[in-house]
Design an enzyme around this catalytic site. Structure first.
Site, PDB file in Angstrom:
ATOM      1  N   HIS A 130       0.837  -1.206   0.000  1.00 10.38           N
ATOM      2  CA  HIS A 130       0.000   0.000   0.000  1.00 10.38           C
ATOM      3  C   HIS A 130       0.874   1.259   0.000  1.00 10.38           C
ATOM      4  CE1 HIS A 130      -2.960   3.032   1.035  1.00 10.38           C
ATOM      5  NE2 HIS A 130      -2.095   3.436   1.943  1.00 10.38           N
ATOM      6  N   HIS A 135       1.388   4.921  -2.726  1.00 10.91           N
ATOM      7  CA  HIS A 135       1.688   6.338  -2.494  1.00 10.91           C
ATOM      8  C   HIS A 135       2.858   6.891  -3.303  1.00 10.91           C
ATOM      9  CE1 HIS A 135      -1.008   7.362   0.873  1.00 10.91           C
ATOM     10  NE2 HIS A 135      -0.842   6.123   1.295  1.00 10.91           N
ATOM     11  N   GLU A 176      -5.645   9.432  -0.069  1.00 15.80           N
ATOM     12  CA  GLU A 176      -6.012   8.013  -0.004  1.00 15.80           C
ATOM     13  C   GLU A 176      -7.092   7.620  -1.020  1.00 15.80           C
ATOM     14  OE1 GLU A 176      -4.358   5.805   1.425  1.00 15.80           O
ATOM     15  OE2 GLU A 176      -3.281   6.787   3.066  1.00 15.80           O
ATOM     16  N   SER A 195      -3.996   0.784  -4.724  1.00 14.67           N
ATOM     17  CA  SER A 195      -3.364  -0.403  -4.147  1.00 14.67           C
ATOM     18  C   SER A 195      -4.376  -1.516  -3.879  1.00 14.67           C
ATOM     19  CB  SER A 195      -2.601  -0.027  -2.865  1.00 14.67           C
ATOM     20  OG  SER A 195      -3.477   0.511  -1.881  1.00 14.67           O
TER      21      SER A 195
HETATM   22 CO    CO Z   1      -2.011   5.277   2.800  1.00 11.93          CO
END
Ligand code: CO
Ligand code: PHE
Length: 291
Positions: A130, A135, A176, A195
């Site tokens: 993730h 990111h 996010e 993700s």
């Molecule tokens: Co995150």
């Protein structure tokens, strides 16, 4: 994901004062490297045409598919040359002030561990897949790189003003779970979506969630859920527009927010610019807990 309960009160033994630990890349097992490769391959079946250009370009520039979990010693020089960011390892979620200090200094804290083979689809705590796959590609984009640093500074300020709950919602609905709509159509830039194989499809194509045009104050009033697909996504026209919309001084906004109630995850407000109104069928049927 700064706003989950953090796991530890002080750095674990062996961690530095800023909570960083060594990635210890040589210690990953073959099973763990295979997990990365499986997740990577699965996302690449889904993301072309769904993730925004900046994400796909960043992924390519960082070369995160050389076999197994990326070695930060090899990845960081590439990232640093592009935008001045680096990725540091932490044992798990860190306290808010530590998280903000890293961001304000262009360091992104990543979990060191990777999920177990039986948790490919869902886990509640961010792992290295993730954090890095989700990111880091966006951190190669100069505008997004600036936004994340500004968020770190803004976090320090919000914390001192007691407004972290409101600011955290901005992180949630942009970093996010953000969507953007440009001339190519609706695309994903949020790390929590890119993700996740299932949410990458759900966020763009499912008729259940609301998709609403980005509105800073509205977002800072909106609850969110951490246990299932989002019931609302907010859409920016571009990362530049996101950066511009959050450049202003939040002080007066925080003052206004103090007198206002929260907005439910499934609400549509009279002033919302609705991009697609959702049925909420998925959530109403019990979401991932449905029989
Ligand atoms: Co995150
Ligand atoms: N402009 C914000 C402030 O005055 C800082 C910020 C920028 C916060 C970008 C989040 C994202 O606090």
């Amino acid at each position: 994901m700064s706003d989950f309960e953090h796991v530890f009160e002080t750095p674990l033994e062996g961690a530095a004062a800023d909570w960083t630990i060594s990635q210890n890349w040589r210690a990953y097992t073959q099973v763990e490297h295979d997990t990365w490769d499986t997740l990577y391959a699965r996302q690449m079946e889904i993301l072309p045409g769904r993730a925004c250009d900046a994400f796909l370009k960043g992924l390519q520039a960082l070369d995160l598919n050389t076999g197994g979990i990326p070695d930060f010693a090899l990845m960081n020089p590439k990232l640093k040359a592009l935008t001045g960011w680096t990725v540091v390892c932490v044992p798990g979620l860190v306290p808010d002030d530590v998280f903000f200090d890293h961001l304000a200094n262009r360091r992104f804290p990543s979990g060191q561990f990777i999920r177990k083979p039986d948790q490919l689809d869902y886990l509640q705590e961010p792992d290295i897949f993730h954090d890095v796959f989700g990111h880091v590609p966006m951190l190669t984009d100069p505008t997004f790189a600036d936004y994340m640093q500004a968020y770190g500074r803004g976090g320090q300020r919000a914390q001192s003003l007691g407004m972290l709950k409101n600011l955290a919602r901005l992180y949630w609905y942009t970093v996010e779970f953000g969507l953007l709509e440009d001339t190519d159509g609706l695309r994903i830039y949020g790390a929590g979506i890119v993700s996740s194989a299932s949410e990458s499809v759900f966020a763009l194509e499912d008729t259940s969630p609301n998709r609403i045009a980005f509105d800073l104050e509205r977002i800072m009033r909106t609850d969110y859920r951490i246990d299932d697909f989002q019931q609302v996504y907010f859409v920016v026209p571009s990362i530049e527009a996101l950066n511009d919309a959050t450049y202003e001084d939040f002080g007066p906004i925080y003052e206004r927010l103090k007198g206002k109630t929260s907005i439910a995850v499934d609400a549509v407000e009279p002033y919302d610019r609705v991009i697609s109104g959702g049925t909420q069928a998925y959530a109403n049927k019990g979401g991932r807990f449905a029989a």
